[in-house]
Design a protein around this motif. Structure first.
Motif, PDB file in Angstrom:
ATOM      1  N   ARG A   6       0.856  -1.180   0.000  1.00 23.57           N
ATOM      2  CA  ARG A   6       0.000   0.000   0.000  1.00 23.57           C
ATOM      3  C   ARG A   6       0.895   1.234   0.000  1.00 23.57           C
ATOM      4  NH1 ARG A   6      -2.270   0.561   6.121  1.00 23.57           N
ATOM      5  NH2 ARG A   6      -3.544   2.120   5.064  1.00 23.57           N
ATOM      6  N   SER A   7       0.298   2.405  -0.139  1.00 20.17           N
ATOM      7  CA  SER A   7       1.106   3.622  -0.199  1.00 20.17           C
ATOM      8  C   SER A   7       1.709   3.937   1.167  1.00 20.17           C
ATOM      9  CB  SER A   7       0.258   4.796  -0.692  1.00 20.17           C
ATOM     10  OG  SER A   7      -0.567   5.290   0.341  1.00 20.17           O
ATOM     11  N   ALA A  35      -0.124   6.511   3.403  1.00 15.88           N
ATOM     12  CA  ALA A  35      -1.249   5.923   4.140  1.00 15.88           C
ATOM     13  C   ALA A  35      -0.755   5.171   5.367  1.00 15.88           C
ATOM     14  CB  ALA A  35      -2.050   4.997   3.229  1.00 15.88           C
ATOM     15  N   LYS A  78       0.329   7.810   7.927  1.00 13.91           N
ATOM     16  CA  LYS A  78      -0.848   8.483   8.477  1.00 13.91           C
ATOM     17  C   LYS A  78      -1.538   7.612   9.525  1.00 13.91           C
ATOM     18  CE  LYS A  78      -5.234  10.649   7.076  1.00 13.91           C
ATOM     19  NZ  LYS A  78      -6.125   9.908   7.991  1.00 13.91           N
ATOM     20  N   GLU A  79      -1.787   6.351   9.188  1.00 19.26           N
ATOM     21  CA  GLU A  79      -2.534   5.457  10.066  1.00 19.26           C
ATOM     22  C   GLU A  79      -1.759   5.101  11.329  1.00 19.26           C
ATOM     23  OE1 GLU A  79      -3.764   0.798   9.880  1.00 19.26           O
ATOM     24  OE2 GLU A  79      -4.319   2.009   8.142  1.00 19.26           O
ATOM     25  N   ASP A  96      -1.750  10.281  12.524  1.00 21.13           N
ATOM     26  CA  ASP A  96      -3.070  10.420  13.154  1.00 21.13           C
ATOM     27  C   ASP A  96      -2.984  10.214  14.660  1.00 21.13           C
ATOM     28  OD1 ASP A  96      -4.290  11.011  10.796  1.00 21.13           O
ATOM     29  OD2 ASP A  96      -5.280   9.073  10.534  1.00 21.13           O
TER      30      ASP A  96
END
Length: 383
Positions: A226-227, A230, A233-234, A238
């Motif tokens: 996946r990128s 992302a 961020k996850e 966040d």
């Protein structure tokens, strides 16, 4: 009664000291809580002199970063802008003590390019991959995970994740149009010397090279499937309450297929454009996570064992760990500061400094890079 009064006084002092040493973690979209420097026995006049120095010594390159990039890397053959850029703001910065804001200057909410500071974020994505078991151990050869030909051949097949993270792999090849030998070539020689040089054994010579760092990002993209923005961020941004304004870019042509889906492979820097665009406060949050050894409030986000690996000196360059600069003895050492201090550094004077001896985070934007040592010396006088 006298003993009772004395006991209360001692307990009050201990409670006060304990409260002073408590780490503060700001909530998302909140005003960062500040404390007077004097509360931490920091000399405010000396601190003000350090801040003024940062304001007075702006990076001398153009505020139009396309111009600054092309000028800064004009020696590189075939160099061009391949990813997004952004005009920058003026000097900005934050200094935290135990998480509390004790100094700030400039527009700390402005999003700007951060260049090779991105590398320390990329290192963290690799660390989370090892923490999650996606990479068994960074001593593994990358060819055991990436079998598309990127690590074929007698030389490239020897390369481990550790070699890529320490920038001593001497990987040879091209990626997204960038050639390894054309990225920051030696001062001596010419094209033929650079193209047909003898390769160094992986792990023996450290060479700062964005093509190879971008190869690390590409390889991690396929490990995570996946990128990487992302993933970051996850798992990190966040959870530390970062704003929604940061971005992580790759080159315009840097697309790779993952499970039938086109995914952008990001860069580990910005010297051809791209990298992480971020504000000063979000950089400070990231630094605060590392100051607290990978834990944000009660939640562990990065293992202490990974941070220990990432900030251990490499053999070819004791001043460099896993895409983090270290304050070990040598040309880059800041006198008077602990050898346990480490930092992320990027083109144009972007720094995130983690100093656990004094529970300090220092973030600077657009400080003339050659002045960082003098700035840190001024700051040290305040402590």
């Amino acid at each position: 009664m006298k003993n009772f009064f004395y006991t209360c006084l001692v307990l009050s002092f201990i409670t006060s000291l304990s409260a002073q040493q408590t780490m503060y973690f700001p909530e998302r979209n909140t005003t960062w809580e500040s404390r007077p420097a004097k509360d931490f026995k920091i000399d405010e006049s000396s601190l003000s002199r350090a801040v003024q120095f940062a304001k007075d010594n702006e990076y001398s390159g153009s505020r139009d970063l396309r111009i600054a990039i092309l000028k800064g890397f004009e020696r590189e053959p075939f160099h061009q802008i391949m990813g997004p850029t952004k005009k920058r703001g003026g000097p900005a910065g934050i200094i935290l003590k135990n998480g509390y804001l004790i100094a700030s200057w400039g527009d700390v909410k402005r999003v700007d390019m951060t260049f090779s500071v991105t590398k320390s974020f990329l290192s963290t994505v690799a660390g989370i991959a090892e923490d999650h078991g996606l990479i068994r151990d960074v001593s593994d050869q990358v060819s055991k995970y990436i079998w598309d030909g990127s690590f074929d051949g007698d030389h490239n097949s020897k390369i481990t994740w550790e070699h890529l993270l320490q920038q001593n792999s001497d990987w040879t090849g091209s990626l997204w149009g960038g050639k390894d030998w054309a990225d920051r070539p030696p001062r001596e020689g010419g094209l033929d010397d650079w193209k047909f040089r003898k390769l160094n054994e992986p792990g023996t010579v450290m060479e700062y090279n964005d093509v190879r760092v971008n190869l690390l990002a590409y390889s991690l993209t396929h490990v995570w499937r996946r990128s990487l923005p992302a993933v970051l961020k996850e798992n990190i941004m966040d959870k530390i309450g970062a704003s929604t304004t940061w971005r992580w870019f790759g080159y315009e042509n840097a697309w790779t297929e993952v499970d039938g889906v086109q995914v952008k492979s990001v860069t580990g820097g910005g010297h051809s454009g791209g990298g992480i665009f971020i504000n000063t406060e979000d950089m400070a949050r990231f630094g605060l996570l590392f100051l607290n050894k990978g834990q944000w409030k009660e939640e562990r986000l990065i293992s202490e064992s990974w941070i220990g690996k990432a900030t251990s000196p490499s053999i070819p360059n004791p001043s460099y760990g896993f895409l983090w600069w270290l304050n070990t003895a040598g040309d880059r050492q800041w006198e008077g500061w602990s050898e346990n201090l480490y930092y992320a550094a990027g083109f144009g004077g972007n720094f995130i400094v983690i100093d656990q001896e004094h529970d300090l985070i220092v973030v600077t934007r657009w400080l003339e890079p050659g002045k960082i040592g003098e700035f840190m010396s001024l700051l040290k006088k305040a402590l």
